[in-house]
Design a protein around this motif. Sequence first.
Motif, PDB file in Angstrom:
ATOM      1  N   ASN A  43     -13.973  -1.982  18.626  1.00 19.13           N
ATOM      2  CA  ASN A  43     -14.628  -1.771  17.342  1.00 19.13           C
ATOM      3  C   ASN A  43     -13.710  -1.119  16.304  1.00 19.13           C
ATOM      4  O   ASN A  43     -14.167  -0.429  15.416  1.00 19.13           O
ATOM      5  N   ALA A  44     -12.418  -1.352  16.389  1.00 24.87           N
ATOM      6  CA  ALA A  44     -11.475  -0.770  15.441  1.00 24.87           C
ATOM      7  C   ALA A  44     -11.658  -1.374  14.053  1.00 24.87           C
ATOM      8  O   ALA A  44     -12.004  -2.535  13.897  1.00 24.87           O
ATOM      9  N   SER A  45     -11.434  -0.556  13.066  1.00 24.18           N
ATOM     10  CA  SER A  45     -11.439  -0.970  11.666  1.00 24.18           C
ATOM     11  C   SER A  45     -10.243  -0.291  11.017  1.00 24.18           C
ATOM     12  O   SER A  45     -10.288   0.895  10.704  1.00 24.18           O
ATOM     13  N   LEU A  46      -9.162  -1.020  10.852  1.00 20.07           N
ATOM     14  CA  LEU A  46      -7.899  -0.433  10.417  1.00 20.07           C
ATOM     15  C   LEU A  46      -7.670  -0.644   8.927  1.00 20.07           C
ATOM     16  O   LEU A  46      -8.017  -1.691   8.383  1.00 20.07           O
ATOM     17  N   SER A  47      -7.066   0.349   8.297  1.00 20.72           N
ATOM     18  CA  SER A  47      -6.829   0.246   6.862  1.00 20.72           C
ATOM     19  C   SER A  47      -5.348   0.309   6.487  1.00 20.72           C
ATOM     20  O   SER A  47      -5.001   0.038   5.347  1.00 20.72           O
ATOM     21  N   LYS A  48      -4.485   0.657   7.432  1.00 23.33           N
ATOM     22  CA  LYS A  48      -3.065   0.753   7.096  1.00 23.33           C
ATOM     23  C   LYS A  48      -2.203   0.497   8.328  1.00 23.33           C
ATOM     24  O   LYS A  48      -2.530   0.928   9.425  1.00 23.33           O
ATOM     25  N   VAL A  49      -1.098  -0.214   8.115  1.00 27.33           N
ATOM     26  CA  VAL A  49      -0.103  -0.469   9.150  1.00 27.33           C
ATOM     27  C   VAL A  49       1.262  -0.166   8.548  1.00 27.33           C
ATOM     28  O   VAL A  49       1.577  -0.614   7.454  1.00 27.33           O
ATOM     29  N   ILE A  50       2.059   0.616   9.266  1.00 23.18           N
ATOM     30  CA  ILE A  50       3.407   0.944   8.810  1.00 23.18           C
ATOM     31  C   ILE A  50       4.384   0.631   9.932  1.00 23.18           C
ATOM     32  O   ILE A  50       4.230   1.129  11.044  1.00 23.18           O
ATOM     33  N   LEU A  51       5.359  -0.204   9.631  1.00 24.43           N
ATOM     34  CA  LEU A  51       6.417  -0.509  10.592  1.00 24.43           C
ATOM     35  C   LEU A  51       7.534   0.498  10.382  1.00 24.43           C
ATOM     36  O   LEU A  51       8.099   0.605   9.295  1.00 24.43           O
ATOM     37  N   GLN A  52       7.854   1.261  11.419  1.00 27.09           N
ATOM     38  CA  GLN A  52       8.902   2.272  11.330  1.00 27.09           C
ATOM     39  C   GLN A  52      10.270   1.638  11.601  1.00 27.09           C
ATOM     40  O   GLN A  52      10.357   0.594  12.259  1.00 27.09           O
ATOM     41  N   PRO A  53      11.347   2.245  11.096  1.00 32.26           N
ATOM     42  CA  PRO A  53      12.694   1.689  11.284  1.00 32.26           C
ATOM     43  C   PRO A  53      13.073   1.457  12.751  1.00 32.26           C
ATOM     44  O   PRO A  53      13.842   0.550  13.062  1.00 32.26           O
ATOM     45  N   ASN A  54      12.514   2.252  13.673  1.00 32.97           N
ATOM     46  CA  ASN A  54      12.839   2.090  15.094  1.00 32.97           C
ATOM     47  C   ASN A  54      11.999   1.015  15.783  1.00 32.97           C
ATOM     48  O   ASN A  54      12.066   0.837  16.987  1.00 32.97           O
ATOM     49  N   GLY A  55      11.175   0.286  15.020  1.00 33.03           N
ATOM     50  CA  GLY A  55      10.361  -0.791  15.583  1.00 33.03           C
ATOM     51  C   GLY A  55       8.970  -0.367  15.998  1.00 33.03           C
ATOM     52  O   GLY A  55       8.123  -1.204  16.276  1.00 33.03           O
ATOM     53  N   GLN A  56       8.712   0.938  16.051  1.00 26.57           N
ATOM     54  CA  GLN A  56       7.369   1.398  16.385  1.00 26.57           C
ATOM     55  C   GLN A  56       6.440   1.157  15.198  1.00 26.57           C
ATOM     56  O   GLN A  56       6.876   1.024  14.059  1.00 26.57           O
ATOM     57  N   ILE A  57       5.146   1.105  15.494  1.00 26.73           N
ATOM     58  CA  ILE A  57       4.152   0.747  14.499  1.00 26.73           C
ATOM     59  C   ILE A  57       3.120   1.863  14.405  1.00 26.73           C
ATOM     60  O   ILE A  57       2.580   2.304  15.422  1.00 26.73           O
ATOM     61  N   LEU A  58       2.849   2.316  13.186  1.00 31.15           N
ATOM     62  CA  LEU A  58       1.774   3.277  12.947  1.00 31.15           C
ATOM     63  C   LEU A  58       0.567   2.514  12.419  1.00 31.15           C
ATOM     64  O   LEU A  58       0.707   1.679  11.518  1.00 31.15           O
ATOM     65  N   ILE A  59      -0.599   2.777  13.001  1.00 25.13           N
ATOM     66  CA  ILE A  59      -1.832   2.193  12.486  1.00 25.13           C
ATOM     67  C   ILE A  59      -2.793   3.327  12.157  1.00 25.13           C
ATOM     68  O   ILE A  59      -2.796   4.365  12.810  1.00 25.13           O
ATOM     69  N   TYR A  60      -3.598   3.106  11.112  1.00 21.70           N
ATOM     70  CA  TYR A  60      -4.505   4.133  10.645  1.00 21.70           C
ATOM     71  C   TYR A  60      -5.860   3.505  10.370  1.00 21.70           C
ATOM     72  O   TYR A  60      -5.960   2.410   9.828  1.00 21.70           O
TER      73      TYR A  60
END
Length: 77
Positions: A43-60
């Motif tokens: 039931n996720a509802s995501l509003s932001k995705v950020i790709l970091q320089p090291n390839g990791q991904i932040l989701i909010y």
Amino acid sequence: HTDDKILVAGQFRKYNGENFPGFVRLHSDGTVDKSFNPEIAYNASLSKVILQPNGQILIYGYIGKSMKSIVRLNSNG
């Protein structure tokens, strides 16, 4: 995404007829990247995705809880 992949986040449960929890990675032709397998609450509802320089991904967004969260994923989900 640096390897010609497309990260898609939002408030959805399906993409192209398949179940996804508001987050999916696509190949440049729009097909689902099956090697990417984030274990995110259905039931996720995501509003932001950020790709970091090291390839990791932040989701909010709302990630299976009643309050907003930030989650960091490895490049493979």
